[in-house]
Motif scaffolding. Structure first.
Motif, PDB file in Angstrom:
ATOM      1  N   LYS A 141      20.677 -12.355   8.092  1.00 16.21           N
ATOM      2  CA  LYS A 141      20.550 -13.747   8.518  1.00 16.21           C
ATOM      3  C   LYS A 141      20.172 -13.895   9.989  1.00 16.21           C
ATOM      4  N   ILE A 142      20.318 -12.838  10.766  1.00 17.68           N
ATOM      5  CA  ILE A 142      20.063 -12.915  12.206  1.00 17.68           C
ATOM      6  C   ILE A 142      18.572 -12.696  12.468  1.00 17.68           C
ATOM      7  N   HIS A 143      17.950 -13.631  13.185  1.00 20.29           N
ATOM      8  CA  HIS A 143      16.508 -13.532  13.417  1.00 20.29           C
ATOM      9  C   HIS A 143      16.203 -13.823  14.891  1.00 20.29           C
ATOM     10  N   PRO A 144      15.289 -13.058  15.514  1.00 22.62           N
ATOM     11  CA  PRO A 144      14.536 -11.938  14.934  1.00 22.62           C
ATOM     12  C   PRO A 144      15.246 -10.597  15.079  1.00 22.62           C
ATOM     13  N   PHE A 145      16.189 -10.498  16.031  1.00 23.36           N
ATOM     14  CA  PHE A 145      16.930  -9.244  16.208  1.00 23.36           C
ATOM     15  C   PHE A 145      18.174  -9.515  17.048  1.00 23.36           C
TER      16      PHE A 145
ATOM     17  N   GLU B 218      11.680 -20.384  19.307  1.00 24.91           N
ATOM     18  CA  GLU B 218      10.261 -20.055  19.465  1.00 24.91           C
ATOM     19  C   GLU B 218       9.442 -20.618  18.305  1.00 24.91           C
ATOM     20  N   GLU B 219      10.008 -20.546  17.071  1.00 19.35           N
ATOM     21  CA  GLU B 219       9.289 -21.077  15.913  1.00 19.35           C
ATOM     22  C   GLU B 219       9.152 -22.587  16.003  1.00 19.35           C
ATOM     23  N   TYR B 220      10.209 -23.257  16.467  1.00 13.23           N
ATOM     24  CA  TYR B 220      10.124 -24.709  16.658  1.00 13.23           C
ATOM     25  C   TYR B 220       9.016 -25.053  17.663  1.00 13.23           C
TER      26      TYR B 220
ATOM     27  N   PHE C 202       8.229  -9.069   7.743  1.00 10.94           N
ATOM     28  CA  PHE C 202       7.033  -9.826   8.090  1.00 10.94           C
ATOM     29  C   PHE C 202       7.349 -10.902   9.135  1.00 10.94           C
ATOM     30  N   LYS C 203       8.510 -11.541   9.007  1.00  9.06           N
ATOM     31  CA  LYS C 203       8.908 -12.545   9.999  1.00  9.06           C
ATOM     32  C   LYS C 203       9.085 -11.904  11.373  1.00  9.06           C
ATOM     33  N   ASN C 204       9.618 -10.688  11.389  1.00 10.13           N
ATOM     34  CA  ASN C 204       9.794  -9.980  12.650  1.00 10.13           C
ATOM     35  C   ASN C 204       8.444  -9.647  13.286  1.00 10.13           C
TER      36      ASN C 204
ATOM     37  N   ALA D 182      17.867  -1.072  10.932  1.00 10.32           N
ATOM     38  CA  ALA D 182      16.758  -0.621  11.775  1.00 10.32           C
ATOM     39  C   ALA D 182      15.904  -1.800  12.244  1.00 10.32           C
ATOM     40  N   LEU D 183      15.807  -2.840  11.440  1.00  7.62           N
ATOM     41  CA  LEU D 183      14.996  -4.009  11.784  1.00  7.62           C
ATOM     42  C   LEU D 183      15.638  -4.858  12.867  1.00  7.62           C
ATOM     43  N   ARG D 184      16.968  -4.940  12.878  1.00 12.65           N
ATOM     44  CA  ARG D 184      17.663  -5.861  13.778  1.00 12.65           C
ATOM     45  C   ARG D 184      17.973  -5.283  15.163  1.00 12.65           C
TER      46      ARG D 184
END
Length: 431
Positions: free
Chosen positions: A351-355, A10-12, A66-68, A388-390
């Motif tokens: 390291k796992i983004h976004p979740f 998605e960022e690309y 913030f990235k999330n 909690a974020l992931r």
């Protein structure tokens, strides 16, 4: 952006969309046409979002949170509320990788705040390209890194202009900034510095050429290593280098003393992984680890982590993992009944983004619940905000309502509060 290993698809896509849009706007301005309408509209996120944003950013690991948040805002074509910009400017002053992200949200506001507030002046130095940077000024190299990403050609010209006027250590730092740009002109300039009279500059140029896999430097190293691996006698006195390179410089770059280990530490293991025997890997593991970390060699990093899980406590090793490799390793640990929810789990989750996906979210949560029931003291000091974020958005509500989180223990309430604010944020984003 293309060399950013943590970037999601998605960022690309967002990057390429903005790049194409910017290109055509420039063409329109050159030919005198007025740009009256944007093709891709974004709107500002509603002001009530500030509460959730502030809570999440203050939960620890603000860069990850913030990235999330930006992931969800990007999907709904919204921007952060303007009221949160001052908080971000203060929070991410020492995180140059986040400057472009903040600036892109509200460029004019961000520059205006930067002009009128000394603490936030770093934005002005990085993005006001009419401003000439003073060599060695505070934040000089961080500002140059950002300029090199945002406007590479003028920044390269600027660096070439000042390069002869600065000291050898400063030249080395400039080469470290330049080598991230993969254009041929930059590569040719770096190659000219391999024969520099000062060692710091030669090492910086050599490091750049190894990372860029410049044929004149990288191929001789790789070929000599492959010949050594195949040689029946394994005699490293037979290893030869082209006149361009010296063992002294290579030793300084590879941090090893024997010729074999120097080559192993500099050559990407993914280029010859299938040619290694188990005994070879065991005998030269420290050099292999260094090479895999240097080149971000994902196959080798994954292989090493599975064989030696303790490597996941090494911050440099974990930093070299991309999100996909981290997830693959995490799944192996989840499937292992003898593994436990510990700092290694947390390091991989970072390291796992976004979740995580839904099924992996449930597996990780079940592992945490089981360990809390049996030995809560082993997890209560961990950075549970990352857990909690992931959690996948679709699993937030069921986990938030889990009986375990009705307990009043502070670590559990921290998880509950983060999940609640993530849920509220997404309600407002997708409303």
């Amino acid at each position: 952006m293309l060399s950013h290993t943590d970037a999601s698809p998605e960022e690309y896509q967002k990057f390429f969309t903005h790049l194409i849009e910017h290109r055509f706007r420039r063409l329109l301005s050159i030919y005198g046409h007025k740009d009256k309408q944007q093709s891709f509209q974004t709107i500002e996120a509603p002001l009530p979002l500030e509460h959730e944003l502030n809570h999440l950013l203050q939960s620890g690991h603000p860069e990850l949170f913030f990235k999330n948040v930006l992931y969800h805002l990007g999907r709904t074509l919204k921007k952060i509320p303007t009221g949160i910009v001052p908080t971000l400017l203060t929070l991410f002053k020492n995180h140059p990788t986040m400057w472009s992200t903040i600036y892109a949200q509200h460029p004019e506001l961000t520059l205006a705040l930067s002009r009128n507030h000394g603490t936030w002046n770093y934005i002005l130095r990085a993005f006001d390209h009419k401003l000439t940077l003073a060599i060695g000024s505070p934040g000089y190299y961080d500002a140059l890194k950002v300029r090199m990403e945002v406007l590479p050609l003028p920044t390269f010209s600027y660096i070439k202009d000042i390069y002869p006027k600065v000291s050898a250590p400063q030249q080395a730092r400039l080469l470290d900034i330049l080598h991230k740009d993969l254009s041929p002109d930059v590569g040719q300039f770096i190659e000219t510095q391999l024969s520099h009279s000062r060692k710091p500059v030669r090492l910086a140029a050599l490091n750049a050429c190894v990372l860029r896999k410049v044929k004149s430097v990288y191929d001789p190293l790789k070929n000599e290593l492959l010949k050594y691996i195949k040689a029946p006698q394994n005699d490293d006195s037979l290893i030869r280098l082209p006149p361009l390179l010296s063992w002294k410089d290579l030793e300084g770059l590879g941090h090893k003393t024997t010729k074999t280990d120097i080559l192993i530490a500099l050559v990407d293991p993914d280029d010859y992984l299938n040619k290694q025997s188990k005994s070879f890997q065991s005998e030269h593991q420290p050099a292999l680890i260094e090479a895999a970390t240097l080149h971000r060699s994902q196959k080798t990093l994954s292989h090493l982590a599975q064989g030696t899980p303790s490597l996941l406590h090494d911050s440099a090793f974990v930093k070299a993992l991309d999100g996909s490799t981290a997830l693959d390793i995490l799944k192996i640990f989840i499937d292992d009944p003898h593994s436990s929810f510990d700092q290694q789990f947390i390091n991989l989750l970072k390291k796992i983004h976004p979740f995580l996906n839904e099924s992996d979210s449930d597996l990780v949560w079940q592992r945490f619940v089981k360990q809390w029931a049996e030995m809560p003291f082993t997890v209560e000091e961990l950075a549970l905000e990352v857990l909690a974020l992931r959690i996948h958005p679709n699993r937030i509500r069921p986990i938030w309502q889990h009986s375990l989180l009705q307990d009043t223990a502070p670590p559990l309430q921290k998880i509950r509060d983060i999940l609640k604010n993530r849920l509220e944020l997404m309600k407002k984003c997708y409303a």
